[in-house]
Write a protein that holds these residues in place. Structure first.
Motif, PDB file in Angstrom:
ATOM      1  N   GLN A  51       2.727   1.999  11.918  1.00 42.28           N
ATOM      2  CA  GLN A  51       3.909   1.687  11.042  1.00 42.28           C
ATOM      3  C   GLN A  51       3.360   0.588  10.758  1.00 42.28           C
ATOM      4  N   MET A  52       2.148  -0.070  10.947  1.00 46.24           N
ATOM      5  CA  MET A  52       2.297  -1.411   9.861  1.00 46.24           C
ATOM      6  C   MET A  52       1.140  -1.013   9.008  1.00 46.24           C
ATOM      7  N   ARG A  53       0.990   0.429   9.155  1.00 48.95           N
ATOM      8  CA  ARG A  53       0.351   0.714   7.754  1.00 48.95           C
ATOM      9  C   ARG A  53       1.552   1.331   6.291  1.00 48.95           C
ATOM     10  N   LYS A  54       2.471   1.614   6.904  1.00 49.30           N
ATOM     11  CA  LYS A  54       3.715   1.661   6.140  1.00 49.30           C
ATOM     12  C   LYS A  54       4.123   0.364   5.085  1.00 49.30           C
ATOM     13  N   LEU A  55       4.178  -0.655   5.405  1.00 50.24           N
ATOM     14  CA  LEU A  55       4.428  -1.970   5.434  1.00 50.24           C
ATOM     15  C   LEU A  55       3.486  -2.441   3.456  1.00 50.24           C
TER      16      LEU A  55
END
Length: 222
Positions: free
Chosen positions: A162-166
């Motif tokens: 999920q953090m890679r999506k920011l």
């Protein structure tokens, strides 16, 4: 002779219980014992309704905690069995959510702790039946701990994904102390189950040998 196996089994169970107990407390009470930890390298993400930029966020058994970039102040969500966290990008238009479905299973940790405590209490008895139950309960606790560890892995992988999506946020997601304490507890419980089981087997062999010698002594009298 059976004590050579039995006493280490008790020690393994005690150590596993202490470690699992600490992991079960976790965040927001023991902030150092989180499962997954995100460190922000660049960007100014925020969490939930808090508009202050953060530099780190930690995910524990009951809550998540984040640290503000400017002051280093720690804030935590309310303790809950299944908590959720929304992380916003710098413009608060882009966001990702760590839903309750990924944190609900963390409650397996205290369940494994309780079963480990039962195994520890049973192992204190020298009775053969209780020793057998202690060994079986140790293996049951090991299975539950393995499930808890699998849930930890899933949470870590999901947070990292999920953090890679920011957009505009560069972050590293790492496993935290609580993650590895759960793994060590699993190994200790496996060792405990084996050693307690070997101790019981040694007890049976010693009992059979004593019984055999007693009959031989009777026949020698005649």
């Amino acid at each position: 002779m059976a004590r050579i196996f039995h006493i280490p089994g008790i020690i393994f169970l005690l150590c596993a219980f202490v470690l699992l107990f600490l992991v079960s407390i976790s965040l927001p009470y023991l902030t150092a014992l989180d499962v997954a930890r995100v460190k922000i390298k660049s960007g100014s993400p925020t969490v939930g309704s808090d508009t202050n930029a953060i530099h780190e966020i930690r995910f524990g058994t009951w809550a998540d905690c984040w640290y503000e970039s400017s002051t280093g102040t720690r804030a935590c969500s309310s303790a809950s069995n299944a908590y959720s966290t929304t992380i916003f990008g710098a413009d608060r238009q882009d966001f990702v959510t760590i839903g309750a479905s990924w944190t609900r299973g963390l409650a397996v940790h205290p369940v494994a702790t309780g079963v480990t405590l039962i195994a520890l209490l049973l192992s204190l008895s020298t009775h053969v039946t209780f020793t057998l139950l202690a060994s079986l309960t140790s293996f049951l606790a090991a299975v539950l701990t393995l499930i808890a560890f699998a849930i930890d892995i899933a949470l870590y992988a999901w947070v990292k994904h999920q953090m890679r999506k920011l957009d505009g946020v560069e972050a590293t997601t790492d496993t935290a102390p609580g993650f590895w304490l759960t793994f060590v507890s699993f190994l200790l419980l496996c060792l405990a189950g084996c050693t307690v089981c070997l101790g019981r087997r040694r007890d049976r062999q010693d009992g059979a040998t004593t019984y055999s010698y007693s009959w031989k002594d009777r026949f020698r009298r005649y």
